[in-house]
Design a protein around this motif. Structure first.
Motif, PDB file in Angstrom:
ATOM      1  N   VAL A  86       0.826  -1.212   0.000  1.00  9.60           N
ATOM      2  CA  VAL A  86       0.000   0.000   0.000  1.00  9.60           C
ATOM      3  C   VAL A  86       0.856   1.257   0.000  1.00  9.60           C
ATOM      4  CG1 VAL A  86      -1.660   1.369   1.342  1.00  9.60           C
ATOM      5  CG2 VAL A  86      -2.009  -1.090   1.056  1.00  9.60           C
ATOM      6  N   ALA A  87       1.745   1.382   0.981  1.00 14.46           N
ATOM      7  CA  ALA A  87       2.462   2.653   1.088  1.00 14.46           C
ATOM      8  C   ALA A  87       3.821   2.496   1.747  1.00 14.46           C
ATOM      9  CB  ALA A  87       1.629   3.662   1.882  1.00 14.46           C
ATOM     10  N   SER A  88       4.678   3.473   1.450  1.00 16.95           N
ATOM     11  CA  SER A  88       5.994   3.565   2.084  1.00 16.95           C
ATOM     12  C   SER A  88       6.141   4.948   2.703  1.00 16.95           C
ATOM     13  CB  SER A  88       7.105   3.358   1.049  1.00 16.95           C
ATOM     14  OG  SER A  88       7.188   4.482   0.186  1.00 16.95           O
ATOM     15  N   VAL A  89       7.200   5.098   3.491  1.00 23.18           N
ATOM     16  CA  VAL A  89       7.589   6.405   4.012  1.00 23.18           C
ATOM     17  C   VAL A  89       9.014   6.682   3.535  1.00 23.18           C
ATOM     18  CG1 VAL A  89       6.057   6.457   5.999  1.00 23.18           C
ATOM     19  CG2 VAL A  89       8.260   5.315   6.203  1.00 23.18           C
ATOM     20  N   ILE A  90       9.302   7.936   3.262  1.00 19.47           N
ATOM     21  CA  ILE A  90      10.596   8.320   2.719  1.00 19.47           C
ATOM     22  C   ILE A  90      11.334   9.204   3.723  1.00 19.47           C
ATOM     23  CG2 ILE A  90      11.746   9.630   0.868  1.00 19.47           C
ATOM     24  CD1 ILE A  90       9.472   8.806  -0.998  1.00 19.47           C
ATOM     25  N   HIS A  91      12.652   8.979   3.832  1.00 19.07           N
ATOM     26  CA  HIS A  91      13.462   9.781   4.752  1.00 19.07           C
ATOM     27  C   HIS A  91      14.228  10.871   4.019  1.00 19.07           C
ATOM     28  CE1 HIS A  91      12.619   7.423   8.249  1.00 19.07           C
ATOM     29  NE2 HIS A  91      12.844   6.322   7.564  1.00 19.07           N
ATOM     30  N   GLY A  92      14.489  11.933   4.737  1.00 20.24           N
ATOM     31  CA  GLY A  92      15.244  13.049   4.204  1.00 20.24           C
ATOM     32  C   GLY A  92      15.348  14.126   5.266  1.00 20.24           C
ATOM     33  N   ASP A 145      28.009  11.666  -7.451  1.00 20.69           N
ATOM     34  CA  ASP A 145      27.689  10.373  -6.855  1.00 20.69           C
ATOM     35  C   ASP A 145      26.208  10.052  -7.049  1.00 20.69           C
ATOM     36  OD1 ASP A 145      30.259  10.100  -5.989  1.00 20.69           O
ATOM     37  OD2 ASP A 145      29.827  10.364  -3.852  1.00 20.69           O
ATOM     38  N   THR A 146      25.903   8.776  -7.209  1.00 25.32           N
ATOM     39  CA  THR A 146      24.509   8.336  -7.241  1.00 25.32           C
ATOM     40  C   THR A 146      23.903   8.544  -5.863  1.00 25.32           C
ATOM     41  OG1 THR A 146      24.994   6.661  -8.903  1.00 25.32           O
ATOM     42  CG2 THR A 146      22.968   6.366  -7.637  1.00 25.32           C
ATOM     43  N   CYS A 147      22.694   9.084  -5.827  1.00 28.56           N
ATOM     44  CA  CYS A 147      22.034   9.290  -4.534  1.00 28.56           C
ATOM     45  C   CYS A 147      21.062   8.150  -4.248  1.00 28.56           C
ATOM     46  CB  CYS A 147      21.320  10.639  -4.482  1.00 28.56           C
ATOM     47  SG  CYS A 147      19.994  10.859  -5.687  1.00 28.56           S
ATOM     48  N   TYR A 148      20.899   7.876  -2.978  1.00 26.09           N
ATOM     49  CA  TYR A 148      20.003   6.809  -2.515  1.00 26.09           C
ATOM     50  C   TYR A 148      19.088   7.376  -1.446  1.00 26.09           C
ATOM     51  CZ  TYR A 148      23.337   3.642  -4.772  1.00 26.09           C
ATOM     52  OH  TYR A 148      24.150   3.004  -5.682  1.00 26.09           O
ATOM     53  N   ILE A 149      17.842   6.884  -1.427  1.00 21.86           N
ATOM     54  CA  ILE A 149      16.908   7.302  -0.379  1.00 21.86           C
ATOM     55  C   ILE A 149      16.332   6.077   0.320  1.00 21.86           C
ATOM     56  CG2 ILE A 149      16.227   9.546  -1.322  1.00 21.86           C
ATOM     57  CD1 ILE A 149      13.715   8.107  -2.497  1.00 21.86           C
ATOM     58  N   SER A 150      16.071   6.220   1.603  1.00 19.88           N
ATOM     59  CA  SER A 150      15.356   5.195   2.347  1.00 19.88           C
ATOM     60  C   SER A 150      13.874   5.392   2.065  1.00 19.88           C
ATOM     61  CB  SER A 150      15.635   5.321   3.852  1.00 19.88           C
ATOM     62  OG  SER A 150      14.887   4.359   4.565  1.00 19.88           O
ATOM     63  N   ASP A 151      13.327   4.524   1.228  1.00 25.08           N
ATOM     64  CA  ASP A 151      11.930   4.567   0.793  1.00 25.08           C
ATOM     65  C   ASP A 151      11.291   3.328   1.405  1.00 25.08           C
ATOM     66  OD1 ASP A 151       9.570   4.908  -0.576  1.00 25.08           O
ATOM     67  OD2 ASP A 151      10.449   4.842  -2.583  1.00 25.08           O
ATOM     68  N   HIS A 152      11.035   3.409   2.703  1.00 25.97           N
ATOM     69  CA  HIS A 152      10.798   2.200   3.495  1.00 25.97           C
ATOM     70  C   HIS A 152       9.345   1.745   3.469  1.00 25.97           C
ATOM     71  CE1 HIS A 152      11.997  -0.815   6.385  1.00 25.97           C
ATOM     72  NE2 HIS A 152      10.938  -0.514   7.109  1.00 25.97           N
ATOM     73  N   VAL A 153       9.160   0.467   3.148  1.00 22.59           N
ATOM     74  CA  VAL A 153       7.820  -0.118   3.090  1.00 22.59           C
ATOM     75  C   VAL A 153       7.155  -0.041   4.464  1.00 22.59           C
ATOM     76  CG1 VAL A 153       8.300  -1.606   1.130  1.00 22.59           C
ATOM     77  CG2 VAL A 153       8.862  -2.419   3.411  1.00 22.59           C
ATOM     78  N   ASP A 154       5.867   0.354   4.474  1.00 21.00           N
ATOM     79  CA  ASP A 154       5.209   0.639   5.748  1.00 21.00           C
ATOM     80  C   ASP A 154       3.965  -0.213   5.990  1.00 21.00           C
ATOM     81  OD1 ASP A 154       4.858   2.519   8.134  1.00 21.00           O
ATOM     82  OD2 ASP A 154       2.933   2.767   7.122  1.00 21.00           O
TER      83      ASP A 154
END
Length: 420
Positions: free
Chosen positions: A138-144, A293-302
């Motif tokens: 259904v959804a994830s949450v993203i960090h930043g 540099d390639t960037c990465y995000i924590s796109d964490h399944v919730d």
């Protein structure tokens, strides 16, 4: 032969109508949804359910949440007693995997629309080999980082793109003295890991490549790519508030809401928390080590939704889950809950400006999930909980990055044997 009277015709018409209503009522199936998201009750009742029922008038849906802290125990008791609802809200990873292994959840591999979800999106609700998915994501949450745009404008700070630019901005904020530069506390510990280590770490361990290498035993938490984010985190301490060691999560939220902090290490769920703040806000992803540099995000399944294997309304439940995999559901859910982002591969038109900023990073950076959640926190000591402690200790200066990393790896080695 007697002719029917007007009265008898009326009675016959009324009886036919009543019988028709009764038949229609009998034909309608009721689905019950079990969930821990009790804060979403009004959104389900006012937006999500009416949209589904409009398209499926033969299916009635009842959203039946309980408090998050009570959910696991309450759901387990209902499943054991045979009284659980038809649709189960699924926590990511082991909690739901255990339900599938016990036969409480069914495979959703055959649900139409499952091809809209990437392997990363499905990882939280799939078997270890990735072959069977048992809940529809259904959804994830993203960090930043959420920042006080008024403060940045006042101090002439540009949004940092690199690690050096990030610390240059912190120096400028600290020198001015008006704002707390980094609004983060260590009292509750989990924020130090979740909004600290797991936020910036993927840029160093290269997201999924590093996470999967750790699970496979091809890398260790004492390797440079896992220690370096702790070294960066340790450098945050001088920029945090004077009382950060006693600062709890609600304290951090309050400090930023009042406009007294410049940068807030964030989870996207905080977006709604700050909507009423009386200053302009912006957001930026974790800065990369150097330009290019390639960037990465924590796109964490919730959260995901699955079907109770014991449901007596299996076909209706499948109809509902198929709708959950559609762009219509994704759009309604994501806009009703800014900061909780659809895991479908197609773009969703979001209305909230801050939510649009966060989700735009998916098009610029590679997504990954928190490194501790899949497989690596099944034993004792629990790697997720130990990472909370280690991250807080590094920020508090009571452990060096190397010491923290060694303790985590020693704990993991004590019970985890890759490939077995």
């Amino acid at each position: 032969m007697n002719k029917p009277t007007i009265r008898s015709l009326i009675y016959a018409s009324v009886a036919t109508a009543v019988l028709g209503l009764a038949t229609a009522a009998q034909a309608q199936t009721t689905l019950t949804i079990e969930s821990w998201r009790n804060d979403d009750l009004s959104i389900w009742n006012e937006k999500i359910i009416p949209a589904f029922e409009k398209a499926h008038p033969d299916i009635k849906v009842v959203f039946q949440p309980v408090a998050p802290t009570e959910y696991d125990a309450a759901l387990g008791a209902k499943l054991a007693a045979g009284t659980a609802g038809d649709i189960i809200a699924c926590r990511p990873f082991d909690k739901s995997l255990q339900l599938f292994q016990k036969g409480n959840l069914t495979s959703v591999n055959d649900i139409a629309g499952m091809d809209k979800f990437s392997a990363v999106a499905k990882a939280g609700w799939s078997t270890d080999d990735g072959k069977t998915t048992f809940c529809v994501p259904v959804a994830s949450v993203i960090h930043g980082f959420i920042y006080n745009k008024d403060a940045f404008d006042k101090l002439g700070i540009q949004v940092p793109q690199t690690e050096d630019e990030f610390f240059a901005a912190l120096d400028k904020i600290k020198a001015d003295g008006t704002y707390t530069a980094i609004d983060l506390g260590t009292k509750d510990m989990w924020e130090a890991a979740t909004m600290g280590y797991q936020n910036i770490g993927p840029n160093y361990w290269h997201g999924e490549d590093g996470r999967l290498a750790l699970i496979a035993g091809k890398s260790k938490l004492t390797d440079p790519e896992w220690v370096e984010p702790y070294k960066v985190l340790a450098k945050w301490a001088p920029y945090m508030g004077d009382g950060y060691k006693a600062q709890a999560y609600p304290d951090s939220q309050n400090l930023f809401s009042l406009g007294r902090a410049a940068i807030y290490p964030a989870g996207s769920w905080d977006i709604s928390q700050f909507k009423q703040a009386e200053f302009k806000q912006g957001a930026f992803p974790p800065p990369v080590k150097k330009v290019g540099d390639t960037c990465y995000i924590s796109d964490h399944v919730d959260i995901a939704l699955g079907m109770n294997a014991a449901s007596k309304n299996a076909e209706a439940a499948k109809t509902f889950l198929t709708w959950v995999a559609t762009p219509e559901f994704a759009s309604i859910y994501s806009n009703a809950l800014p900061g909780f982002f659809s895991l479908q591969s197609g773009a969703i038109d979001l209305q909230d400006p801050m939510a649009k900023e966060f989700v735009s990073w998916r098009g610029k950076c590679k997504s990954t999930i928190r490194s501790t959640y899949q497989i690596l926190s099944r034993g004792t000591p629990n790697l997720e909980n130990e990472t909370w402690v280690a991250s807080a200790n590094v920020l508090n200066g009571t452990a060096t990055p190397d010491e923290a990393a060694k303790k985590l790896q020693d704990g993991l080695d004590s019970w985890y044997k890759p490939g077995k």
